[in-house]
Design a protein around this motif. Structure first.
Motif, short mmCIF file in Angstrom:
data_model
loop_
_atom_site.label_atom_id
_atom_site.label_comp_id
_atom_site.label_asym_id
_atom_site.label_seq_id
_atom_site.Cartn_x
_atom_site.Cartn_y
_atom_site.Cartn_z
N GLY A 26 0.82 -1.20 0.00
CA GLY A 26 0.00 0.00 0.00
C GLY A 26 0.86 1.26 0.00
O GLY A 26 2.07 1.21 -0.18
N ARG A 27 0.21 2.37 0.21
CA ARG A 27 0.92 3.65 0.28
C ARG A 27 1.83 3.64 1.49
O ARG A 27 1.49 3.13 2.56
CB ARG A 27 -0.10 4.80 0.39
CG ARG A 27 0.55 6.16 0.52
CD ARG A 27 -0.49 7.26 0.57
NE ARG A 27 0.11 8.52 0.92
CZ ARG A 27 0.71 9.34 0.07
NH1 ARG A 27 0.78 9.00 -1.20
NH2 ARG A 27 1.24 10.49 0.47
N GLY A 40 9.89 0.26 -5.23
CA GLY A 40 8.43 0.34 -5.31
C GLY A 40 7.79 1.50 -4.59
O GLY A 40 6.56 1.56 -4.50
N ILE A 41 8.58 2.46 -4.07
CA ILE A 41 8.01 3.57 -3.31
C ILE A 41 8.40 4.89 -3.98
O ILE A 41 9.59 5.16 -4.18
CB ILE A 41 8.49 3.57 -1.85
CG1 ILE A 41 8.23 2.21 -1.19
CG2 ILE A 41 7.79 4.68 -1.07
CD1 ILE A 41 8.72 2.12 0.23
N ARG A 54 6.86 -3.13 6.99
CA ARG A 54 5.64 -3.27 7.76
C ARG A 54 4.40 -2.89 6.95
O ARG A 54 3.29 -3.26 7.31
CB ARG A 54 5.71 -2.40 9.03
CG ARG A 54 6.69 -2.91 10.08
CD ARG A 54 6.80 -1.93 11.24
NE ARG A 54 7.81 -2.33 12.20
CZ ARG A 54 7.57 -3.10 13.27
NH1 ARG A 54 6.36 -3.56 13.47
NH2 ARG A 54 8.55 -3.40 14.10
N GLN A 55 4.62 -2.15 5.86
CA GLN A 55 3.48 -1.75 5.02
C GLN A 55 3.43 -2.52 3.71
O GLN A 55 2.78 -2.11 2.75
CB GLN A 55 3.55 -0.24 4.77
CG GLN A 55 3.38 0.54 6.07
CD GLN A 55 3.38 2.04 5.86
OE1 GLN A 55 2.67 2.55 5.00
NE2 GLN A 55 4.16 2.76 6.65
N GLY A 56 4.15 -3.66 3.66
CA GLY A 56 4.02 -4.56 2.52
C GLY A 56 5.03 -4.41 1.42
O GLY A 56 4.98 -5.11 0.41
N HIS A 57 5.98 -3.48 1.57
CA HIS A 57 7.04 -3.29 0.57
C HIS A 57 8.23 -4.17 0.92
O HIS A 57 8.32 -4.73 2.01
CB HIS A 57 7.46 -1.82 0.53
CG HIS A 57 6.36 -0.88 0.17
ND1 HIS A 57 5.99 -0.62 -1.13
CD2 HIS A 57 5.52 -0.15 0.95
CE1 HIS A 57 4.99 0.24 -1.14
NE2 HIS A 57 4.69 0.55 0.11
N SER A 58 9.17 -4.27 -0.01
CA SER A 58 10.36 -5.09 0.23
C SER A 58 11.34 -4.44 1.19
O SER A 58 12.10 -5.13 1.87
CB SER A 58 11.08 -5.38 -1.10
OG SER A 58 11.70 -4.20 -1.60
N GLY A 59 11.34 -3.10 1.23
CA GLY A 59 12.30 -2.39 2.08
C GLY A 59 13.68 -2.30 1.48
O GLY A 59 14.60 -1.76 2.10
N SER A 103 18.62 5.92 10.40
CA SER A 103 17.58 6.52 9.56
C SER A 103 17.13 5.56 8.47
O SER A 103 15.93 5.37 8.23
CB SER A 103 18.10 7.82 8.94
OG SER A 103 18.52 8.73 9.93
N LEU A 104 18.10 4.95 7.79
CA LEU A 104 17.78 4.03 6.71
C LEU A 104 17.04 2.80 7.24
O LEU A 104 16.11 2.29 6.60
CB LEU A 104 19.06 3.62 5.98
CG LEU A 104 19.75 4.73 5.20
CD1 LEU A 104 21.11 4.25 4.69
CD2 LEU A 104 18.89 5.20 4.04
N ALA A 105 17.47 2.31 8.41
CA ALA A 105 16.82 1.14 8.99
C ALA A 105 15.38 1.44 9.39
O ALA A 105 14.48 0.63 9.18
CB ALA A 105 17.61 0.65 10.20
N ALA A 106 15.14 2.62 9.96
CA ALA A 106 13.77 3.00 10.34
C ALA A 106 12.88 3.12 9.12
O ALA A 106 11.72 2.68 9.12
CB ALA A 106 13.79 4.31 11.12
N LEU A 107 13.41 3.69 8.04
CA LEU A 107 12.64 3.81 6.80
C LEU A 107 12.37 2.43 6.21
O LEU A 107 11.26 2.14 5.75
CB LEU A 107 13.40 4.67 5.79
CG LEU A 107 13.48 6.17 6.11
CD1 LEU A 107 14.52 6.84 5.21
CD2 LEU A 107 12.11 6.83 5.93
N SER A 108 13.38 1.58 6.21
CA SER A 108 13.24 0.24 5.65
C SER A 108 12.25 -0.59 6.45
O SER A 108 11.42 -1.33 5.90
CB SER A 108 14.60 -0.45 5.61
OG SER A 108 14.51 -1.73 5.03
N ASP A 109 12.32 -0.47 7.78
CA ASP A 109 11.40 -1.20 8.65
C ASP A 109 9.97 -0.75 8.39
O ASP A 109 9.04 -1.56 8.30
CB ASP A 109 11.79 -0.97 10.10
CG ASP A 109 11.02 -1.86 11.07
OD1 ASP A 109 10.65 -2.98 10.68
OD2 ASP A 109 10.81 -1.44 12.22
#
Length: 208
Positions: A9-10, A169-170, A122-127, A112-118
């Motif tokens: 999702g978004r 994908g984002i 959690r929202q269905g992307h690969s990260g 920062s990168l880890a928080a964004l990736s996590d």
């Protein structure tokens, strides 16, 4: 049986907070926040959302260097303890690949990168992250300037505190919105080249 992966999702903060279960714990504040190098600051900045969110999440990073094709997938923290060997592997990935120089990268950048990736996972992307630019030497900066790239002579890339990234994908605006909300530091939106700049300097935003 349908085994297809659910569509992502978004990428947004509300979905992240709901997945993290931290809605009541994370304040919704206003606002955006050796070898001759400067001494790096402590990765902690008490009061920022990143310092609240990161310890609750996963330090897993899956990053590919767009120029060298090298890929590193690892966790650099476990139960609050930093894995120095993992950091060295990340530092190598973030090196100036033109000069081969590999300084210590600011650990807060990895936070920062880890928080964004996590948040993405959690929202269905690969990260998964593509690194377009990490550390840059002064020589590389001059080279890029000679090619008209607009590289700054005072860039946080030269201070070991910046990364230009894309998330699988984002869209750029969603990555930038989340980075801004997390108060990682500087967040630059570059729509023409479709990447987000983040750095661990003062909290500020701009469009490139």
């Amino acid at each position: 049986m349908n085994t297809a992966k659910p569509s992502a999702g978004r990428f947004h903060r509300r979905g992240f907070l709901c997945a993290l279960g931290a809605t009541a714990s994370v304040p919704l504040l206003s606002g955006c926040a050796g070898r001759g190098y400067e001494e790096l600051p402590s990765p902690r900045r008490p009061g920022t959302r990143l310092d609240i969110v990161f310890p609750r999440g996963d330090s897993y990073l899956d990053i590919t260097n767009a120029h060298t094709g090298e890929r590193v997938a690892l966790r650099f923290m476990d139960r609050g303890r930093t894995d120095r060997r993992a950091l060295r592997r990340l530092d190598w990935l973030f090196r100036d690949w033109r000069d081969g120089e590999t300084p210590d990268i600011d650990e807060r950048l990895y936070w920062s990168l880890a928080a964004l990736s996590d948040a993405a996972r959690r929202q269905g992307h690969s990260g998964q992250i593509t690194l377009l630019s990490g550390f840059r030497t002064s020589r590389t900066t001059r080279l890029l300037q000679s090619r008209g790239s607009g590289a700054s002579s005072n860039s946080y890339h030269m201070r070991r505190r910046a990364a230009d990234i894309q998330f699988d994908g984002i869209p750029t605006d969603q990555v930038s919105d989340m980075a801004e909300w997390l108060q990682v530091g500087g967040v630059g939106r570059y729509y023409g080249s479709e990447f987000t700049h983040i750095d661990t300097g003062p909290i500020r935003t701009w469009r490139g």
